[in-house]
Design a protein around this motif. Structure first.
Motif, PDB file in Angstrom:
ATOM      1  N   ILE A  79       0.835  -1.204   0.000  1.00  0.00           N
ATOM      2  CA  ILE A  79       0.000   0.000   0.000  1.00  0.00           C
ATOM      3  C   ILE A  79       0.868   1.252   0.000  1.00  0.00           C
ATOM      4  CG2 ILE A  79      -1.619   1.326   1.426  1.00  0.00           C
ATOM      5  CD1 ILE A  79      -2.909  -1.422   2.137  1.00  0.00           C
ATOM      6  N   VAL A  80       1.850   1.310   0.878  1.00  0.00           N
ATOM      7  CA  VAL A  80       2.705   2.494   0.933  1.00  0.00           C
ATOM      8  C   VAL A  80       3.690   2.505  -0.235  1.00  0.00           C
ATOM      9  CG1 VAL A  80       4.491   1.589   2.484  1.00  0.00           C
ATOM     10  CG2 VAL A  80       3.986   4.038   2.450  1.00  0.00           C
ATOM     11  N   PHE A  81       4.163   1.334  -0.649  1.00  0.00           N
ATOM     12  CA  PHE A  81       5.120   1.264  -1.748  1.00  0.00           C
ATOM     13  C   PHE A  81       4.515   1.836  -3.036  1.00  0.00           C
ATOM     14  CE2 PHE A  81       7.598  -1.075  -5.028  1.00  0.00           C
ATOM     15  CZ  PHE A  81       8.849  -0.583  -4.690  1.00  0.00           C
ATOM     16  N   GLN A  82       3.250   1.501  -3.290  1.00  0.00           N
ATOM     17  CA  GLN A  82       2.547   2.036  -4.470  1.00  0.00           C
ATOM     18  C   GLN A  82       2.509   3.563  -4.429  1.00  0.00           C
ATOM     19  OE1 GLN A  82       0.819   0.176  -7.121  1.00  0.00           O
ATOM     20  NE2 GLN A  82       1.128   2.208  -7.920  1.00  0.00           N
ATOM     21  N   ALA A  83       2.209   4.105  -3.267  1.00  0.00           N
ATOM     22  CA  ALA A  83       2.148   5.567  -3.130  1.00  0.00           C
ATOM     23  C   ALA A  83       3.527   6.201  -3.331  1.00  0.00           C
ATOM     24  CB  ALA A  83       1.583   5.944  -1.764  1.00  0.00           C
ATOM     25  N   ILE A  84       4.564   5.571  -2.789  1.00  0.00           N
ATOM     26  CA  ILE A  84       5.927   6.094  -2.942  1.00  0.00           C
ATOM     27  C   ILE A  84       6.300   6.152  -4.427  1.00  0.00           C
ATOM     28  CG2 ILE A  84       8.373   5.639  -2.463  1.00  0.00           C
ATOM     29  CD1 ILE A  84       6.564   6.540  -0.019  1.00  0.00           C
ATOM     30  N   LEU A  85       5.997   5.089  -5.152  1.00  0.00           N
ATOM     31  CA  LEU A  85       6.294   5.080  -6.585  1.00  0.00           C
ATOM     32  C   LEU A  85       5.515   6.172  -7.307  1.00  0.00           C
ATOM     33  CD1 LEU A  85       6.432   1.241  -7.335  1.00  0.00           C
ATOM     34  CD2 LEU A  85       8.336   2.800  -6.874  1.00  0.00           C
ATOM     35  N   ASN A  86       4.253   6.356  -6.937  1.00  0.00           N
ATOM     36  CA  ASN A  86       3.450   7.421  -7.554  1.00  0.00           C
ATOM     37  C   ASN A  86       4.065   8.789  -7.306  1.00  0.00           C
ATOM     38  OD1 ASN A  86       1.535   5.674  -8.623  1.00  0.00           O
ATOM     39  ND2 ASN A  86       0.190   5.821  -6.853  1.00  0.00           N
ATOM     40  N   TRP A  87       4.477   9.044  -6.062  1.00  0.00           N
ATOM     41  CA  TRP A  87       5.111  10.327  -5.752  1.00  0.00           C
ATOM     42  C   TRP A  87       6.381  10.533  -6.574  1.00  0.00           C
ATOM     43  CZ3 TRP A  87       2.318  13.849  -3.728  1.00  0.00           C
ATOM     44  CH2 TRP A  87       1.453  13.621  -2.668  1.00  0.00           C
ATOM     45  N   LEU A  88       7.184   9.487  -6.695  1.00  0.00           N
ATOM     46  CA  LEU A  88       8.442   9.624  -7.435  1.00  0.00           C
ATOM     47  C   LEU A  88       8.195   9.859  -8.919  1.00  0.00           C
ATOM     48  CD1 LEU A  88      10.639   6.949  -5.623  1.00  0.00           C
ATOM     49  CD2 LEU A  88      10.647   9.448  -5.327  1.00  0.00           C
ATOM     50  N   ILE A  89       7.168   9.237  -9.473  1.00  0.00           N
ATOM     51  CA  ILE A  89       6.816   9.499 -10.875  1.00  0.00           C
ATOM     52  C   ILE A  89       6.387  10.950 -11.044  1.00  0.00           C
ATOM     53  CG2 ILE A  89       5.089   8.989 -12.663  1.00  0.00           C
ATOM     54  CD1 ILE A  89       5.293   6.030 -11.697  1.00  0.00           C
ATOM     55  N   LEU A  90       5.698  11.481 -10.037  1.00  0.00           N
ATOM     56  CA  LEU A  90       5.274  12.883 -10.073  1.00  0.00           C
ATOM     57  C   LEU A  90       6.411  13.843  -9.730  1.00  0.00           C
ATOM     58  CD1 LEU A  90       1.820  12.498  -8.264  1.00  0.00           C
ATOM     59  CD2 LEU A  90       2.194  12.988 -10.706  1.00  0.00           C
ATOM     60  N   LYS A  91       7.608  13.276  -9.488  1.00  0.00           N
ATOM     61  CA  LYS A  91       8.804  14.056  -9.132  1.00  0.00           C
ATOM     62  C   LYS A  91       8.609  14.831  -7.822  1.00  0.00           C
ATOM     63  CE  LYS A  91      10.457  14.381 -13.893  1.00  0.00           C
ATOM     64  NZ  LYS A  91      10.341  12.991 -14.071  1.00  0.00           N
ATOM     65  N   GLU A  92       7.968  14.173  -6.876  1.00  0.00           N
ATOM     66  CA  GLU A  92       7.710  14.737  -5.551  1.00  0.00           C
ATOM     67  C   GLU A  92       8.448  13.913  -4.498  1.00  0.00           C
ATOM     68  OE1 GLU A  92       6.069  17.432  -4.583  1.00  0.00           O
ATOM     69  OE2 GLU A  92       5.323  18.035  -6.552  1.00  0.00           O
ATOM     70  N   LYS A  93       9.761  13.913  -4.589  1.00  0.00           N
ATOM     71  CA  LYS A  93      10.584  13.087  -3.692  1.00  0.00           C
ATOM     72  C   LYS A  93      10.381  13.452  -2.229  1.00  0.00           C
ATOM     73  CE  LYS A  93      14.797  11.984  -1.703  1.00  0.00           C
ATOM     74  NZ  LYS A  93      15.712  12.665  -0.827  1.00  0.00           N
ATOM     75  N   ASN A  94      10.332  14.726  -1.906  1.00  0.00           N
ATOM     76  CA  ASN A  94      10.179  15.136  -0.511  1.00  0.00           C
ATOM     77  C   ASN A  94       8.850  14.655   0.069  1.00  0.00           C
ATOM     78  OD1 ASN A  94      12.678  16.381  -0.546  1.00  0.00           O
ATOM     79  ND2 ASN A  94      11.843  18.397  -1.005  1.00  0.00           N
ATOM     80  N   THR A  95       7.808  14.709  -0.738  1.00  0.00           N
ATOM     81  CA  THR A  95       6.502  14.238  -0.278  1.00  0.00           C
ATOM     82  C   THR A  95       6.511  12.718  -0.144  1.00  0.00           C
ATOM     83  OG1 THR A  95       5.563  16.093  -1.519  1.00  0.00           O
ATOM     84  CG2 THR A  95       4.020  14.494  -0.637  1.00  0.00           C
TER      85      THR A  95
END
Length: 168
Positions: A79-95
């Motif tokens: 669940i969290v891993f999916q969200a982390i990948l989504n953030w990184l695709i959106l180039k939102e590393k800090n988030t």
């Protein structure tokens, strides 16, 4: 507006457009407010989607924890891993980091806020978040190879990692 009213979705879309600076730039605050409403209604999947656009990692982390209470225990890392990948695709590393940190520190079934985690996916996410700024393709590829068995549990993870790998 009650969730069962048909016009509600139209109103939400119009409110987002109205509060956006222009059609390309969404209003994170509006997404945050909608995510909170959806969370109160226990519509966690929709809340998660709006939280991703809110750019608020702790809000996203808290929603993911609530989502995980309705999932199998074996899925709490996914669940969290999916969200982390989504953030990184959106180039939102800090988030992504904020989401991950909030999740692992506050989830009742994760016993430690830092590695080693019992879950290989959580370890992978931690290391990925720590190497992402280095932009070293070889390091990224090596990390993916080390955790290949865990990554292949979901075909979407591989596709998302390919998108992230392009930035390396």
């Amino acid at each position: 507006i009650h969730p069962n009213i048909v016009e509600r979705e139209t109103l939400i879309v119009q409110a987002i457009k109205w509060t956006s600076k222009d059609n390309n730039q969404k209003n994170p605050l509006m997404h945050k407010l909608i995510a909170r409403i959806m969370t109160k209604e226990e519509n966690f999947q929709v809340a998660r989607n709006y939280s991703l656009l809110s750019k608020n990692g702790s809000l996203c982390g808290s929603i993911l924890i609530l989502m995980s209470t309705q999932a199998y225990k074996s899925e709490i890392d996914m669940i969290v891993f999916q969200a982390i990948l989504n953030w990184l695709i959106l180039k939102e590393k800090n988030t992504a980091v904020e989401t991950f940190d909030y999740y692992v520190k506050n989830h009742p079934l994760i016993k430690t806020p830092r590695p080693p985690f019992l879950s290989p996916l959580l370890n992978f996410a931690y290391f990925l978040l720590n190497i992402i700024d280095e932009k070293k393709l070889q390091t990224f590829q090596h990390l993916c190879e080390l955790y290949k068995n865990s990554i292949t549990c979901d075909i979407n993870f591989e596709k998302q990692l390919e998108k992230i790998g392009i930035d390396f």
